[in-house]
Write a protein that holds these residues in place. Structure first.
Motif, PDB file in Angstrom:
ATOM      1  N   GLY A  15      -9.408  -3.274   3.138  1.00 17.26           N
ATOM      2  CA  GLY A  15     -10.578  -4.131   2.908  1.00 17.26           C
ATOM      3  C   GLY A  15     -10.169  -5.551   2.613  1.00 17.26           C
ATOM      4  O   GLY A  15     -10.741  -6.222   1.760  1.00 17.26           O
ATOM      5  N   GLY A  19      -9.496  -6.311   7.881  1.00 16.27           N
ATOM      6  CA  GLY A  19     -10.251  -5.056   8.004  1.00 16.27           C
ATOM      7  C   GLY A  19     -11.751  -5.307   8.002  1.00 16.27           C
ATOM      8  O   GLY A  19     -12.493  -4.725   8.806  1.00 16.27           O
ATOM      9  N   LEU A  37     -12.088   1.926   4.433  1.00 16.55           N
ATOM     10  CA  LEU A  37     -11.476   2.459   3.206  1.00 16.55           C
ATOM     11  C   LEU A  37     -10.516   1.431   2.608  1.00 16.55           C
ATOM     12  O   LEU A  37      -9.655   0.892   3.314  1.00 16.55           O
ATOM     13  N   GLU A  38     -10.679   1.192   1.328  1.00 15.62           N
ATOM     14  CA  GLU A  38      -9.817   0.229   0.628  1.00 15.62           C
ATOM     15  C   GLU A  38      -9.255   0.914  -0.613  1.00 15.62           C
ATOM     16  O   GLU A  38     -10.015   1.437  -1.430  1.00 15.62           O
ATOM     17  N   THR A  47      -5.304 -11.064   0.514  1.00 19.87           N
ATOM     18  CA  THR A  47      -6.348 -12.027   0.859  1.00 19.87           C
ATOM     19  C   THR A  47      -6.805 -12.902  -0.301  1.00 19.87           C
ATOM     20  O   THR A  47      -6.999 -14.107  -0.132  1.00 19.87           O
ATOM     21  N   GLY A  52      -6.467 -20.653   2.019  1.00 20.57           N
ATOM     22  CA  GLY A  52      -7.736 -20.827   2.738  1.00 20.57           C
ATOM     23  C   GLY A  52      -7.751 -21.919   3.784  1.00 20.57           C
ATOM     24  O   GLY A  52      -8.811 -22.380   4.205  1.00 20.57           O
ATOM     25  N   LEU A  53      -6.583 -22.339   4.269  1.00 19.73           N
ATOM     26  CA  LEU A  53      -6.546 -23.352   5.334  1.00 19.73           C
ATOM     27  C   LEU A  53      -6.973 -22.725   6.661  1.00 19.73           C
ATOM     28  O   LEU A  53      -6.536 -21.618   6.993  1.00 19.73           O
ATOM     29  N   CYS A 209      -5.474  -1.853   9.207  1.00 26.27           N
ATOM     30  CA  CYS A 209      -5.501  -3.253   8.748  1.00 26.27           C
ATOM     31  C   CYS A 209      -5.016  -3.287   7.319  1.00 26.27           C
ATOM     32  O   CYS A 209      -5.631  -3.914   6.449  1.00 26.27           O
ATOM     33  N   GLY A 325       2.481 -14.832  -3.963  1.00 26.67           N
ATOM     34  CA  GLY A 325       1.902 -13.606  -3.422  1.00 26.67           C
ATOM     35  C   GLY A 325       2.715 -13.096  -2.254  1.00 26.67           C
ATOM     36  O   GLY A 325       3.364 -13.878  -1.558  1.00 26.67           O
ATOM     37  N   PHE A 352       0.090 -10.986   9.573  1.00 23.02           N
ATOM     38  CA  PHE A 352      -0.572 -12.242   9.919  1.00 23.02           C
ATOM     39  C   PHE A 352       0.198 -13.514   9.570  1.00 23.02           C
ATOM     40  O   PHE A 352      -0.335 -14.622   9.728  1.00 23.02           O
TER      41      PHE A 352
HETATM   42  C1  LIG Z   1       0.292 -17.707  -1.115  1.00 23.75           C
HETATM   43  C2  LIG Z   1      -0.427 -17.451   0.164  1.00 23.75           C
HETATM   44  C3  LIG Z   1      -1.160 -18.460   0.772  1.00 23.75           C
HETATM   45  C4  LIG Z   1      -1.824 -18.225   1.963  1.00 23.75           C
HETATM   46  N1  LIG Z   1      -2.560 -19.230   2.550  1.00 23.75           N
HETATM   47  C5  LIG Z   1      -3.208 -19.014   3.704  1.00 23.75           C
HETATM   48  C6  LIG Z   1      -3.986 -20.027   4.314  1.00 23.75           C
HETATM   49  O1  LIG Z   1      -4.121 -21.121   3.785  1.00 23.75           O
HETATM   50  N2  LIG Z   1      -4.589 -19.776   5.507  1.00 23.75           N
HETATM   51  C7  LIG Z   1      -4.454 -18.571   6.124  1.00 23.75           C
HETATM   52  O2  LIG Z   1      -4.999 -18.413   7.214  1.00 23.75           O
HETATM   53  N3  LIG Z   1      -3.735 -17.579   5.568  1.00 23.75           N
HETATM   54  C8  LIG Z   1      -3.106 -17.767   4.384  1.00 23.75           C
HETATM   55  N4  LIG Z   1      -2.362 -16.776   3.811  1.00 23.75           N
HETATM   56  C9  LIG Z   1      -2.226 -15.512   4.535  1.00 23.75           C
HETATM   57  C10 LIG Z   1      -3.400 -14.590   4.316  1.00 23.75           C
HETATM   58  O3  LIG Z   1      -3.637 -14.437   2.956  1.00 23.75           O
HETATM   59  C11 LIG Z   1      -3.100 -13.243   4.958  1.00 23.75           C
HETATM   60  O4  LIG Z   1      -2.648 -13.416   6.276  1.00 23.75           O
HETATM   61  C12 LIG Z   1      -4.327 -12.374   4.988  1.00 23.75           C
HETATM   62  O5  LIG Z   1      -4.910 -12.312   3.725  1.00 23.75           O
HETATM   63  C13 LIG Z   1      -3.974 -10.989   5.472  1.00 23.75           C
HETATM   64  O6  LIG Z   1      -5.106 -10.211   5.385  1.00 23.75           O
HETATM   65  P1  LIG Z   1      -5.021  -8.643   5.579  1.00 23.75           P
HETATM   66  O7  LIG Z   1      -6.417  -8.161   5.566  1.00 23.75           O
HETATM   67  O8  LIG Z   1      -4.172  -8.355   6.759  1.00 23.75           O
HETATM   68  O9  LIG Z   1      -4.186  -8.128   4.331  1.00 23.75           O
HETATM   69  P2  LIG Z   1      -4.658  -7.755   2.875  1.00 23.75           P
HETATM   70  O10 LIG Z   1      -5.548  -8.774   2.295  1.00 23.75           O
HETATM   71  O11 LIG Z   1      -3.446  -7.404   2.087  1.00 23.75           O
HETATM   72  O12 LIG Z   1      -5.530  -6.464   3.110  1.00 23.75           O
HETATM   73  C14 LIG Z   1      -4.970  -5.196   3.352  1.00 23.75           C
HETATM   74  C15 LIG Z   1      -5.691  -4.222   2.476  1.00 23.75           C
HETATM   75  O13 LIG Z   1      -5.331  -2.903   2.817  1.00 23.75           O
HETATM   76  C16 LIG Z   1      -5.387  -2.131   1.650  1.00 23.75           C
HETATM   77  N5  LIG Z   1      -4.583  -0.917   1.864  1.00 23.75           N
HETATM   78  C17 LIG Z   1      -3.255  -0.855   2.060  1.00 23.75           C
HETATM   79  N6  LIG Z   1      -2.857   0.422   2.199  1.00 23.75           N
HETATM   80  C18 LIG Z   1      -3.961   1.166   2.104  1.00 23.75           C
HETATM   81  C19 LIG Z   1      -4.193   2.559   2.153  1.00 23.75           C
HETATM   82  N7  LIG Z   1      -3.181   3.418   2.324  1.00 23.75           N
HETATM   83  N8  LIG Z   1      -5.448   3.006   2.014  1.00 23.75           N
HETATM   84  C20 LIG Z   1      -6.482   2.141   1.841  1.00 23.75           C
HETATM   85  N9  LIG Z   1      -6.311   0.808   1.753  1.00 23.75           N
HETATM   86  C21 LIG Z   1      -5.074   0.322   1.894  1.00 23.75           C
HETATM   87  C22 LIG Z   1      -4.803  -3.063   0.610  1.00 23.75           C
HETATM   88  O14 LIG Z   1      -5.167  -2.685  -0.692  1.00 23.75           O
HETATM   89  C23 LIG Z   1      -5.344  -4.397   1.014  1.00 23.75           C
HETATM   90  O15 LIG Z   1      -6.502  -4.762   0.311  1.00 23.75           O
HETATM   91  C24 LIG Z   1      -1.714 -16.975   2.599  1.00 23.75           C
HETATM   92  C25 LIG Z   1      -0.968 -15.963   1.995  1.00 23.75           C
HETATM   93  C26 LIG Z   1      -0.334 -16.182   0.785  1.00 23.75           C
HETATM   94  C27 LIG Z   1       0.453 -15.093   0.173  1.00 23.75           C
END
Ligand SMILES: Cc1cc2nc3c(=O)[nH]c(=O)nc-3n(C[C@H](O)[C@H](O)[C@H](O)COP(=O)(O)OP(=O)(O)OC[C@H]3O[C@@H](n4cnc5c(N)ncnc54)[C@H](O)[C@@H]3O)c2cc1C
Length: 813
Positions: A15, A19, A37-38, A47, A52-53, A209, A325, A352
């Motif tokens: 989530g 996702g 599912l989260e 996230t 947030g750029l 995701c 992070g 990502f």
């Molecule tokens: C310091 C920092 C600054 C950033 N700045 C930017 C920016 O300015 N611009 C930008 O575009 N991006 C930025 N990013 C990158 C961005 O945050 C990530 O690319 C993005 O949040 C990834 O999203 P996601 O949904 O793939 O991952 P996540 O947000 O990690 O989501 C994955 C989810 O899956 C869940 N999960 C995992 N395993 C399971 C399981 N077995 N069952 C159920 N749930 C599960 C997790 O709990 C998690 O919530 C930054 C990242 C960091 C660390």
């Protein structure tokens, strides 16, 4: 706590922003039986702490369109869901401290023009007006990107989730996926559902995701997901004079830093060159909700020093919070999208590389379209998970590679930049011999491949520049030797498959645009097309028996091609024999004479015609020789069992063939106008646009995938046209990606370019796109053309025929 359903059409795991975006877009496309599912709370993984750029301008057109859509969605989502995303279109600045960075910005500005995006190169003074807190004394200029914006990642995730819920998605927090069920599907294993800590759910489609946790989940079902977390940092400062909520995003890449306004202070983050990988993907903590990693001021120092240089007032500004992070990075800094080749119905949207917030809208939509249609609907080759092989899943290897990709994030994206970490992975049987002869290697699909041969003492180094590189004189010598005499190329990295079985011919006739029902021993150059007529592959099929074929394709596409075969073969099997053969290309006007001295087989044109293939004995080894060329010369490709390959090379080398590398192949193929997948031929390009409809069996009544689309495209005429070109000024250097102007107006982009020794200037291929299609020959011929080379306009001569040997006299002789 609500009960989990027993079944759903789609289960999305994770989530985070990705996702929720996938669920949102699936429901928008009418697939409403979706469960998300989260394991923690929405956005609680990576996230919530993203900066947030949102910067739409990317290195490729498809990547740019994807983020452009994200920005539009984030601006409009509140009207639909009632939940604000915090999106503000504040614009962005990219600064340049060095001449090389200025060239990069000029190239980026031109790319923006090619993609129809507003860009402007501005002076340091103008940059300071737009961004008052910074000092600009050391700057040469800046790029202004009015389309840049920023968004609140957690609010965006909630808004996407609400939109998905409104159309039927059931969202469950605090549910952890712990495993999967699979069944035997029609074409191999297929996912059948998920196991969770609160029960099982049957599903037709599962979408992974799970962010940094995605790889460990993939491992549970044998799916390779090459990503690894690294620590990623920024700080939020106290109030800074001169900031305001609409202060543009500012990127000072020569100092590895970016800046964004936040409640009167600044977010100061960056991509330090000495990146810090985090834990192994199989060793990540759980639970891990809204958590940060430890502050590491020592590691952040390099970014802070640069930030102080750019914004001197930070010296006296307090730090409100330090964010560290974990974020997932991939071996090539592009994300992972698509259906896993190992498991049908198991889709990925992860890895990502710190641009997940910017990419989420477009990536979520692209993945949802892929799931619903059963195939990608745009050119997604660059992010398609099938660009990786199982050996890319090794954690130790990933750890070393992501340190490099994160570290390079803000480095100058030099043309043909080679990564250095995690090498070598795969060695051809000729490797050590070639290394001893001064080969400089690049890597492709893990293979070490000679790029150019310098002096045997190894004194030549691979240097990078926008202009003529130091290795070019060596490459020119190789090219001239191949045109005038004979050269030998190590082409072992070619992907190679054997397709056989009672249904092999019928299947391949359907898969191939070309007619492969040819006599045994004949080789056919053919596209594989999708139903929309776009390129899935571009390769050679040799008939080796009534029911058997030998297929040779490009190095990078092994997994992709095999997946395509698996999906479309009936009553036939495909076996990957890539590593079983060393491949030598022996090319040049003297190739026949040289090879004839090593074999009793008759190599005369009458006995061994162009595009034919025979198993012969050469230099004492039984091998397959195929008369084909990718450099536009008389020549043979030799497929030699690995154990005997070194010996054959020694004999060819002793007979006088000059060693030559892939940089030479690139120059020579461009002089000859030969296309490459995916640069000239990708899923958005069809054979009519590419000038290759001759390679399709349109004059037969044999059906093939994409036939209707090609017929329709032919009737309409090309939407754009692929042309060869040569630069008027031999000092100009191009690399691909440059903007082409027709009569002074943007009209397309260079797809590939290199310096051609025979034509004595830069040569290349470019797509020209008319405002009013079709792109007729008259339209092409009636224009005058220039290329924007780092801000300088260079005249080119354009041709719809190959610039070198258009009549193929040097090949068919
Ligand atoms: C310091 C920092 C600054 C950033 N700045 C930017 C920016 O300015 N611009 C930008 O575009 N991006 C930025 N990013 C990158 C961005 O945050 C990530 O690319 C993005 O949040 C990834 O999203 P996601 O949904 O793939 O991952 P996540 O947000 O990690 O989501 C994955 C989810 O899956 C869940 N999960 C995992 N395993 C399971 C399981 N077995 N069952 C159920 N749930 C599960 C997790 O709990 C998690 O919530 C930054 C990242 C960091 C660390």
């Amino acid at each position: 706590m609500a009960e989990l359903p027993d079944r759903a059409q789609v289960v999305v795991i994770g989530g985070g922003v990705i996702g929720t975006s996938v669920a949102y877009h699936l429901t928008k496309l009418g697939w409403t039986d979706v469960v998300l599912l989260e394991q923690g709370r929405l956005s609680s993984g990576t996230t919530w702490h993203a900066a947030g750029l949102v910067g739409p301008l990317r290195a490729s057109e498809s990547g740019t369109r994807l983020v452009q859509y994200s920005a539009q969605l984030y601006a409009e989502l509140e009207a639909e869901t009632g939940l604000a995303t915090g999106y503000r279109n504040v614009g962005g600045l990219v600064l340049a401290r060095t001449p090389d960075r200025m060239v990069q910005l000029a190239r980026t500005a031109a790319n923006g023009e090619a993609y129809g995006l507003e860009t402007e190169l501005i002076s340091p003074e103008r940059a300071q007006e737009l961004w008052p807190p910074m000092q600009v004394e050391d700057l040469l200029g800046a790029l202004w990107l009015p389309g840049d914006g920023k968004v609140n990642p957690a609010d965006l995730t909630q808004s996407l989730a609400k939109g998905a819920r409104q159309r039927g998605t059931q969202v469950f927090e605090k549910v952890r996926v712990t495993g999967f069920s699979t069944i035997d599907g029609a074409r191999g294993p297929r996912v059948a559902g998920v196991r969770t800590d609160r029960g099982d759910i049957e599903a037709e489609v599962v979408v992974n995701c799970a962010g940094q946790w995605a790889k460990a989940l993939g491992d549970l079902v044998g799916v390779t997901i090459p990503l690894h977390s690294a620590e990623h940092f920024y700080v939020v400062t106290e109030r800074v004079e001169g900031t305001h909520p609409d202060l543009p995003i500012m990127r000072d890449q020569d100092g590895w830093t970016y800046f964004k306004e936040e409640v009167g202070g600044l977010v100061v983050g960056g991509f330090e060159p000495n990146a810090k990988p985090w834990k192994s993907p199989n060793d990540l903590p759980y639970p891990f909700e809204f958590q940060l990693l430890e502050e590491d001021w020592d590691h952040f120092q390099i970014l802070m020093d640069q930030a102080l240089l750019r914004v001197p007032s930070l010296e006296h500004t307090g730090i409100r919070k330090f964010y560290n992070g974990p974020e997932s990075f991939t071996p090539d800094n592009q994300f992972l999208l698509g259906e896993a080749p190992e498991l049908d119905g198991f889709f990925l949207g992860c890895g990502f590389n710190s641009v997940g917030i910017a990419s989420a809208g477009g990536a979520g939509r692209a993945l949802a379209e892929w799931i619903v249609a059963g195939a990608p609907q745009d050119d997604l080759v660059g992010v398609d998970v099938r660009r990786f092989a199982p050996f890319h899943g090794d954690n130790a290897w990933l750890r070393s590679r992501v340190a490099e990709t994160l570290g390079n994030h803000y480095a100058i994206p030099w043309p043909n930049l080679e990564v250095t970490s995690g090498r070598p992975q795969r060695l051809s049987p000729f490797h050590d011999r070639l290394a001893a002869k001064g080969a400089i290697f690049g890597s492709k699909m893990g293979w070490e491949r000679p790029l150019v041969f310098g002096p045997a003492d190894g004194s030549l180094e691979l240097e990078y520049s926008w202009g003529k590189p130091g290795w070019l004189p060596f490459c020119i010598e190789e090219q001239l030797a191949c045109r005038a005499d004979v050269a030998v190329f190590d082409q072992t990295s070619f992907s190679k498959y054997i397709v056989s079985g009672p249904g092999a011919l019928a299947s391949l006739q359907r898969i191939c645009g070309g007619d492969v029902d040819v006599p045994v021993g004949h080789a056919v150059y053919t596209p594989w097309l999708g139903t929309h007529g776009g390129y899935e592959a571009d390769l050679t099929v040799t008939r080796t028996g009534a029911d058997s074929f030998f297929i040779v394709s490009s190095s990078a596409t092994t997994v992709r091609d095999l997946d395509w075969l698996r999906r479309h073969l009936d009553d036939a099997t495909a076996v990957d024999v890539t590593e079983a053969y060393g491949v030598l290309g022996v090319m040049g006007p003297r190739s026949r004479e040289l090879l004839q001295g090593l074999t009793d087989a008759d190599l005369s044109h009458d006995a061994f015609g162009f595009a034919t293939s025979q198993v012969i004995t050469l230099a004492g080894a039984r091998l397959r020789a195929t008369r084909m060329t990718y450099v536009g010369e008389l020549g043979w490709e030799l497929y030699i069992p690995v154990a005997e390959a070194g010996r054959v090379y020694d004999a060819i080398s002793a007979a006088g063939a000059r060693d030559a590398g892939y940089n030479t192949i690139e120059s020579m193929r461009l002089e000859k106008g030969y296309r490459a997948f995916p640069r000239e031929l990708n899923p958005d390009d069809n054979p009519v646009d590419a000038g290759l409809s001759f390679a399709c069996k349109l004059d037969s009544d044999i059906d093939f995938i994409g036939r209707d689309a090609v017929v329709a495209a032919k009737a309409q005429g090309p939407r754009r046209r692929l042309v060869s070109f040569v630069a008027d000024d031999p000092e100009v250097m191009m690399w691909g990606g440059e903007l082409v102007l027709r009569d002074g107006v943007p009209a397309g982009q260079v797809t590939s370019a290199a310096w051609g020794a025979t034509l004595g200037s830069t040569v290349g291929l470019a797509y020209l796109v008319p405002e009013d299609p079709p792109a007729t020959l008259d339209w092409v011929r009636s224009g005058s053309y220039q290329v924007n080379v780092g801000g300088v306009l260079a005249s080119i001569r354009v041709s719809t025929r190959p610039l070198f040997d258009p009549g193929n006299e040097r090949i068919r002789c």
